[in-house]
Scaffold this motif. Structure first.
Motif, PDB file in Angstrom:
ATOM      1  N   ASP A 133      57.129  26.152  20.222  1.00  0.00           N
ATOM      2  CA  ASP A 133      56.245  27.194  19.998  1.00  0.00           C
ATOM      3  C   ASP A 133      56.768  28.650  19.914  1.00  0.00           C
ATOM      4  O   ASP A 133      56.885  29.364  21.027  1.00  0.00           O
ATOM      5  CB  ASP A 133      55.166  27.321  20.868  1.00  0.00           C
ATOM      6  CG  ASP A 133      53.940  28.063  20.769  1.00  0.00           C
ATOM      7  OD1 ASP A 133      54.009  29.163  19.728  1.00  0.00           O
ATOM      8  OD2 ASP A 133      52.733  28.157  21.013  1.00  0.00           O
ATOM      9  N   GLU A 175      40.608  17.680  12.603  1.00  0.00           N
ATOM     10  CA  GLU A 175      40.762  18.807  13.679  1.00  0.00           C
ATOM     11  C   GLU A 175      40.111  20.093  12.917  1.00  0.00           C
ATOM     12  O   GLU A 175      40.763  20.401  11.672  1.00  0.00           O
ATOM     13  CB  GLU A 175      42.291  18.856  14.015  1.00  0.00           C
ATOM     14  CG  GLU A 175      42.383  20.201  15.036  1.00  0.00           C
ATOM     15  CD  GLU A 175      41.719  20.247  16.332  1.00  0.00           C
ATOM     16  OE1 GLU A 175      40.907  21.345  16.543  1.00  0.00           O
ATOM     17  OE2 GLU A 175      41.889  19.442  17.024  1.00  0.00           O
ATOM     18  N   ASP A 221      40.302  23.225  14.218  1.00  0.00           N
ATOM     19  CA  ASP A 221      41.128  24.503  14.708  1.00  0.00           C
ATOM     20  C   ASP A 221      42.417  24.256  13.897  1.00  0.00           C
ATOM     21  O   ASP A 221      43.352  23.656  14.317  1.00  0.00           O
ATOM     22  CB  ASP A 221      41.477  24.467  15.983  1.00  0.00           C
ATOM     23  CG  ASP A 221      42.168  25.482  16.681  1.00  0.00           C
ATOM     24  OD1 ASP A 221      42.779  26.339  15.822  1.00  0.00           O
ATOM     25  OD2 ASP A 221      42.235  25.642  17.879  1.00  0.00           O
ATOM     26  N   ARG A 236      50.134  23.366  15.019  1.00  0.00           N
ATOM     27  CA  ARG A 236      51.142  23.188  16.143  1.00  0.00           C
ATOM     28  C   ARG A 236      51.473  21.748  16.202  1.00  0.00           C
ATOM     29  O   ARG A 236      52.544  21.337  16.846  1.00  0.00           O
ATOM     30  CB  ARG A 236      50.769  23.677  17.353  1.00  0.00           C
ATOM     31  CG  ARG A 236      50.753  25.497  17.226  1.00  0.00           C
ATOM     32  CD  ARG A 236      50.660  25.774  18.661  1.00  0.00           C
ATOM     33  NE  ARG A 236      49.334  25.582  19.376  1.00  0.00           N
ATOM     34  CZ  ARG A 236      48.195  26.047  19.273  1.00  0.00           C
ATOM     35  NH1 ARG A 236      48.364  27.070  18.603  1.00  0.00           N
ATOM     36  NH2 ARG A 236      47.225  25.643  19.895  1.00  0.00           N
ATOM     37  N   ASP A 237      50.687  20.819  15.794  1.00  0.00           N
ATOM     38  CA  ASP A 237      51.118  19.395  15.975  1.00  0.00           C
ATOM     39  C   ASP A 237      52.195  18.961  15.077  1.00  0.00           C
ATOM     40  O   ASP A 237      52.484  19.434  14.177  1.00  0.00           O
ATOM     41  CB  ASP A 237      49.721  18.409  15.636  1.00  0.00           C
ATOM     42  CG  ASP A 237      48.963  18.345  16.607  1.00  0.00           C
ATOM     43  OD1 ASP A 237      48.747  18.751  17.595  1.00  0.00           O
ATOM     44  OD2 ASP A 237      47.461  17.858  16.246  1.00  0.00           O
ATOM     45  N   LYS A 260      45.841  25.001  15.713  1.00  0.00           N
ATOM     46  CA  LYS A 260      45.928  23.461  16.853  1.00  0.00           C
ATOM     47  C   LYS A 260      46.785  22.713  15.926  1.00  0.00           C
ATOM     48  O   LYS A 260      47.807  21.938  16.286  1.00  0.00           O
ATOM     49  CB  LYS A 260      45.085  23.481  17.591  1.00  0.00           C
ATOM     50  CG  LYS A 260      45.176  22.049  18.401  1.00  0.00           C
ATOM     51  CD  LYS A 260      44.203  21.770  19.132  1.00  0.00           C
ATOM     52  CE  LYS A 260      44.399  20.686  20.196  1.00  0.00           C
ATOM     53  NZ  LYS A 260      45.010  19.353  19.429  1.00  0.00           N
TER      54      LYS A 260
END
Length: 650
Positions: free
Chosen positions: A422, A531, A533, A539-540, A536
């Motif tokens: 991140d 998902e 979001d 970011r996976d 999010k």
């Protein structure tokens, strides 16, 4: 003079000055010539008029003017000096020299007037004559120690280093309370190795001549520290303690400085001396704990680390804690022991128990509790529990907001975000930390931020950096074999970690058709697809194979990472090959000096090849004279060459 006439004169002076400012020198000169006929104008116009005459080469007119002023003006001292300046500027050096010396002789023994002549000569950039004046004044006063700071400053202007230092040394013998002031001046003015060596030789002579002078002995310790010669500093501190018998030993101070500078051998020597000679004093406990820490550092530095030696250190800590359970140093000993269990004995649960107990003790100082929480967070990182780690880091960050430990906690949170890939969040933390009051933390933040920016600029997907960061995390977790395997895969482009979104776009994920997926794999794919979001979802990430990955932008970091891994495994020749690649392939990049200095360190301390180490350190000083390691490389070269033999005045 009437009021009207005085007003007119003031107006004429202002006009003359304006002409001079505009560069209309002849007009200014004509007005000054008229104005100078009135003695009351002389103090106002003299500097401008006199310098203008000299600039225009009107030396005879300047001489006549100054002689007239000397006859008519009451305070004549500076004007008399100006007459000598006329001779000097006109090129009549012999006449100027004779005049100045005669002027000084005739002014003696009036201390005030003679000193004002010296000050005026110095202001006119004539330090040689200013020195002569003060020397003559010293003789007349019968005081060779007068005006030492003024003389030191004049010698500095002349570039006479040794004479300058001699005056500062004279000064502190008269004013020992100002020793730190003189140290600051010497540190400012003597910043080259040969200058410090010259000061050291001068101080040895002084100590031999004046063995009871505390300031000379103290400075001799100090100059060894400036050269990072901790062995020499230890010897001089030991002699200082024997001679002056202070309550607080200077040797303990040297031990702590040597330990902070990673000179563990001399830290060991100095702590051992304090333990032996100050057994029944307040210095004993910090010395004993310091000795264990120095020996711990030596054990950690010898690769691969010997677990039997680590066991011995844990017993030493336990013995210290048992003997002094209520002493504040025992809490620090507990923390150090816990870290040995975590990092070198793979006894993480034992370490967690010790550190948790430490944070719960009422008598433990707040800063040490915070430090224990930081270390506890690192151990949870070892245990692959990053959420526990970030929770502890955040607690310290909140409770120690403006303290160094608070910044350290923020740095560890930034690194954790970096390890997880991140980079945006890591950058947010790092931007704040660049302004940290602690230089080391600010530098670490700057270095990590630069790595992120540089590599994302070369590879906007962040694939290479994300994989590199995850390998760094494996090293932090002491998973060396896995880290090495991943490094090799990384360099050959076999396996990388990327976002599922990107992997899907590149047809690298999912790895197989839906009809061949296991129920768990199908569930993972559907959960990600559903998902809502998007942040999010982006970011996976997932491990994929991408043979075409370009890692050149981070290749020097990869070499550096593997070199450090090889060092920890005791594979020094492999490490040297990797470090040499950094120097040859990335000689202009930020890691080049780190790599080359580390080569010298390996030859010196691991392979015990003195000649090769000297060759590297000597070459290092030519290649990287501005490096932060330059002073250390010079000190090590001189040590190996035998410059620091045991020369101590007892």
């Amino acid at each position: 003079m009437s009021l009207t006439s005085a007003f007119g004169q003031e107006q004429d002076i202002r006009i003359a000055n304006e002409y001079l400012l505009k560069g209309e020198k002849e007009k200014a000169l004509a007005m000054y010539q008229v104005l100078s006929k009135s003695p009351e104008n002389v103090p106002v116009i003299h500097a401008n008029y006199f310098n203008l005459l000299l600039d225009l080469g009107k030396y005879k007119e300047a001489e006549d003017y100054v002689e007239r002023v000397i006859r008519k003006v009451e305070d004549r001292t500076s004007y008399r000096v100006d007459l000598g300046l006329v001779y000097l500027r006109s090129g009549d050096l012999a006449r100027a020299d004779k005049y100045f010396k005669s002027l000084v002789k005739n002014t003696l023994p009036d201390v005030y007037r003679t000193k004002s002549i010296a000050d005026y000569l110095a202001s006119q950039n004539l330090p040689e004559y200013a020195v002569y004046t003060l020397q003559e004044l010293r003789k007349a006063m019968g005081n060779p120690g007068a005006f030492t700071l003024e003389m030191a400053n004049l010698y500095r202007q002349q570039g006479k280093r040794d004479e300058m230092v001699e005056e500062y040394l004279n000064y502190i013998t008269q004013s020992p309370a100002n020793l730190n002031y003189v140290k600051n001046l010497l540190q400012l003015f003597l910043n080259k190795p040969d200058e410090l060596e010259s000061l050291e030789r001068m101080l040895y002579d002084k100590v031999q001549k004046y063995p009871d002078s505390e300031v000379y002995a103290d400075l001799l310790v100090w100059v060894n520290l400036q050269q990072k010669n901790f062995y020499g500093a230890y010897l001089q501190a030991r002699a200082f303690d024997k001679r002056f018998k202070k309550d607080s030993p200077k040797t303990l101070e040297i031990a702590q400085i040597a330990l902070n500078n990673k000179d563990y051998e001399n830290a060991d020597r100095a702590y051992s001396y304090v333990i032996k000679e100050y057994a029944n004093t307040d210095s004993y406990l910090p010395a004993r704990l310091g000795l264990i820490r120095a020996r711990e550092a030596k054990v950690k530095r010898k690769f691969p680390v010997n677990t039997d030696s680590v066991r011995y250190l844990t017993r030493e800590y336990q013995s210290f804690i048992a003997r002094y359970p209520d002493n504040g140093n025992s809490y620090e000993a507990t923390l150090n022991e816990a870290l040995l269990h975590a990092y070198y004995l793979d006894e993480k649960d034992s370490a967690v128990a010790k550190l948790t107990a430490l944070t719960n003790q009422v008598r433990v100082p707040a800063y040490l509790k915070a430090k224990a929480k930081l270390e506890l967070g690192d151990i949870y990182l070892l245990k692959e529990e990053p959420w526990e780690a970030t929770l502890l880091y955040s607690q310290v960050e909140k409770n120690q907001r403006d303290a160094p430990l608070g910044y350290e906690a923020k740095l560890r949170n930034a690194k954790l975000s970096y390890y997880k890939g991140d980079f945006r969040l890591a950058e947010e933390h790092l931007d704040i930390l660049k302004q940290a009051t602690t230089r080391e933390i600010a530098n670490d933040a700057m270095e990590l931020s630069m790595r992120i920016k540089e590599n994302l600029a070369a590879d906007t997907t962040g694939i290479a950096l994300r994989e590199y960061a995850s390998i760094e995390l494996l090293l932090v977790q002491n998973k060396m074999d896995m880290a090495l395997d991943r490094l090799h895969q990384f360099q050959s482009g076999k396996r990388v970690r990327m976002s599922k979104t990107e992997a899907l776009q590149k047809n690298l994920w999912p790895r197989k058709p839906r009809n061949e997926m296991t129920p768990a794999e199908l569930k993972e794919l559907e959960a990600w697809t559903n998902e809502k979001d998007e942040s999010k979802k982006s970011r996976d990430s997932v491990w994929v194979v991408e043979p075409s990955i370009v890692i050149y932008s981070i290749q020097d970091d990869v070499y550096w990472l593997e070199a450090n891994l090889r060092i920890k495994r005791g594979e020094f020749n492999l490490a040297l090959n990797l470090l040499d690649k950094i120097v040859k392939e990335f000689g202009q990049d930020v890691l080049a000096d780190d790599a080359y200095f580390t080569e010298g360190d390996i030859y010196e301390k691991d392979l015990h090849n003195k000649d090769k180490a000297m060759e590297v350190y000597r070459d290092f000083l030519d290649k990287f004279p501005g490096s932060v390691y330059a002073a250390e490389a010079r000190k090590r070269y001189r040590t190996l060459r035998g410059d620091f033999q045991e020369k101590v005045i007892n």
